[in-house]
Design an enzyme around this catalytic site. Structure first.
Site, PDB file in Angstrom:
ATOM      1  N   GLU A   5      -1.090  -2.567  -8.364  1.00  0.00           N
ATOM      2  CA  GLU A   5      -1.674  -1.365  -8.934  1.00  0.00           C
ATOM      3  C   GLU A   5      -1.465  -1.290 -10.445  1.00  0.00           C
ATOM      4  O   GLU A   5      -2.209  -0.631 -11.159  1.00  0.00           O
ATOM      5  CB  GLU A   5      -1.040  -0.148  -8.257  1.00  0.00           C
ATOM      6  N   ARG A  37      -4.213   5.603  -3.135  1.00  0.00           N
ATOM      7  CA  ARG A  37      -4.666   4.377  -2.482  1.00  0.00           C
ATOM      8  C   ARG A  37      -5.655   4.644  -1.359  1.00  0.00           C
ATOM      9  O   ARG A  37      -6.611   3.881  -1.169  1.00  0.00           O
ATOM     10  CB  ARG A  37      -3.455   3.606  -1.958  1.00  0.00           C
ATOM     11  N   HIS A  78      -0.877  -2.802   4.105  1.00  0.00           N
ATOM     12  CA  HIS A  78       0.150  -3.003   3.086  1.00  0.00           C
ATOM     13  C   HIS A  78       1.511  -2.389   3.417  1.00  0.00           C
ATOM     14  O   HIS A  78       2.544  -2.990   3.145  1.00  0.00           O
ATOM     15  CB  HIS A  78      -0.349  -2.415   1.765  1.00  0.00           C
ATOM     16  N   GLU A 102      11.755   1.028   4.013  1.00  0.00           N
ATOM     17  CA  GLU A 102      10.499   1.113   4.749  1.00  0.00           C
ATOM     18  C   GLU A 102      10.693   1.220   6.253  1.00  0.00           C
ATOM     19  O   GLU A 102       9.780   1.657   6.968  1.00  0.00           O
ATOM     20  CB  GLU A 102       9.616  -0.102   4.429  1.00  0.00           C
ATOM     21  N   GLY A 138       4.708   2.795  -6.497  1.00  0.00           N
ATOM     22  CA  GLY A 138       5.929   2.951  -7.280  1.00  0.00           C
ATOM     23  C   GLY A 138       7.022   3.722  -6.584  1.00  0.00           C
ATOM     24  O   GLY A 138       8.190   3.666  -6.981  1.00  0.00           O
TER      25      GLY A 138
END
Length: 464
Positions: free
Chosen positions: A270, A294, A397, A427, A440
């Site tokens: 990005e 996104r 992603h 995550e 970010g």
């Protein structure tokens, strides 16, 4: 001897007991291990793969943070409140607000902590959906992921924290209701039980596990993934085996800009749009505010019903985003000394393409994008040859869902109660990002909640 071999301990040196076991060698796991070691714990990191760093190694843009000296040095006046609101809007209001509040209040100290460990992030760029420049990166504009991973690996070595790769965690151990260790398997060492007083799951998401995706978001099965092969959701399975609650599991992010080449999928960061790149369709025209969130950009690409789009930039933009050098080395880039030459390679009308660039450059100069309302990442036009383009398509992603935690990184059960001795961060967890993760924020999450996990493990074990 490879870098991984230098970092990794010999399986024969594995002890039977540690204070704190960290599962995963990405940024979250390393941050937690370093923080816990500094607070006095005997720590170990376990990694199932041969290679280290996980998906963290693939991040290219930056680490969001607010109210930092770096922002002030770049004349950016920001606030935690603005960061909170941008992230909440980007997540469609479904973010866990307690996690989000803790997150935005601790990004500045995360930047300071990294600097204390000789990891300087003294430049900034823009990411989609953010109203201010918040994505911190090194001054040479190199890819944030590998930069942070290498910096933290130096700290792992300096602090002599044992890191065992090719070590798969088979299950969590429980004693009297408390998580008390792990069962592992190593190709040379076989199966072993390792006792501990606390365990952190920092093993990443499941965006490479198409069996899970088939059940949770079958509409995405036709898309490739930017994730490394180890992103299989192993940590989620470990947590649920001891009663952990999951949250937001069907929220899977598609990144709008990925390049597919010879069987490989490359994330086009990005930060390239943050440096000034634009997107064009097959008519050579812009069709979206490139700095939208996104999900918005992905939908705009999909609504064109064409075979991907082109990301266009010039030499000045290339100089501002060093990851382009990697893209070039992988032969992902088209180039032209003139706009007409690039248009021919893109198979678009040179007249339409040149007019698009003219209109965009005028918008950039006036800071008024009348056509699509872009308000950020407009410091550079597309004026300096050579000119470049990368053909891109959306790809799976990031998985926003995962293990339910509180702001102490304690894993929660179905009743909302902490499972004693078990922590999770990164995550592998869910709730922070809501419906859509902002670029970010994941890198910032690894440091903010990695540190928190290390601190809370030390508090539990040492009664700090």
């Amino acid at each position: 001897m490879t870098k991984s071999e230098f970092l990794c301990a010999d399986i024969d040196d594995l002890k039977n007991t540690y204070d704190f076991i960290v599962i995963g060698s990405g940024l979250t796991g390393m941050t937690a291990a370093i923080q816990a070691k500094e607070l006095g714990l005997d720590v170990i990191i376990l990694e199932k793969l041969s290679n280290l760093g996980g998906n963290s190694m693939r991040a290219s843009t930056g680490m969001n943070a607010v109210e930092t000296l770096t922002q002030l040095n770049h004349h950016v006046v920001d606030s935690q409140e603005s960061f909170y609101c941008d992230t909440l809007v980007g997540g469609k209001g479904s973010n866990d607000r307690t996690l989000l509040s803790y997150f935005v209040r601790h990004t500045e100290s995360a930047i300071e902590w990294l600097a204390h460990h000789n990891i300087e992030l003294d430049d900034i760029t823009s990411t989609g959906g953010m109203s201010k420049k918040r994505a911190h990166r090194p001054s040479n504009a190199s890819a944030i992921g590998s930069y942070l991973v290498k910096g933290l690996q130096k700290q792992i070595i300096a602090r002599k924290i044992p890191l065992f790769n090719q070590t798969k965690v088979l299950s969590l151990l429980k004693t009297d209701g408390n998580v008390s260790g792990v069962a592992i398997e190593h190709p040379k060492g076989g199966k072993k039980l390792i006792k501990s007083k606390a365990v952190l799951i920092a093993s990443g998401g499941f965006a490479h596990n198409y069996e899970m995706i088939a059940k949770l978001a079958p509409n995405l099965l036709n898309l490739p993934t930017t994730n490394h092969p180890g992103a299989m959701g192993d940590g989620i399975k470990l947590a649920t085996s001891v009663g952990a609650k999951l949250i937001d599991m069907d929220k899977i992010q598609v990144h709008p800009t990925a390049r597919q080449e010879a069987g490989h999928v490359y994330l086009i960061g990005e930060g390239l749009r943050g440096a000034g790149a634009i997107l064009i369709n097959h008519k050579g025209q812009r069709f979206v505010n490139e700095m939208s969130t996104r999900d918005t950009v992905t939908k705009a690409i999909n609504d064109l019903h064409q075979d991907g789009v082109a990301l266009v930039f010039d030499q000045e933009i290339r100089n501002a985003f060093k990851a382009v050098e990697f893209y070039d080395a992988m032969h992902l880039i088209l180039s032209g000394n003139t706009l007409d030459e690039l248009a021919e390679k893109l198979n678009v009308s040179s007249i339409s393409f040149s007019e698009t660039i003219r209109i965009w450059n005028n918008a950039q100069k006036s800071s008024k994008d009348v056509m699509f309302g872009r308000q950020t990442a407009m410091e550079r036009g597309i004026t300096k040859p050579p000119y470049y383009a990368i053909h891109i398509k959306p790809a799976i992603h990031y998985t926003m869902g995962g293990i339910k935690i509180n702001s102490l990184t304690e894993v929660l059960d179905d009743k909302g109660e902490p499972i004693p001795g078990l922590f999770a961060a990164g995550e592998v967890t869910g709730g922070l990002h809501g419906d859509n993760r902002m670029g970010g924020n994941s890198i910032a999450e690894t440091v903010v909640f990695g540190r928190q996990a290390g601190q809370q493990a030390a508090k539990l074990i040492l009664k700090l």
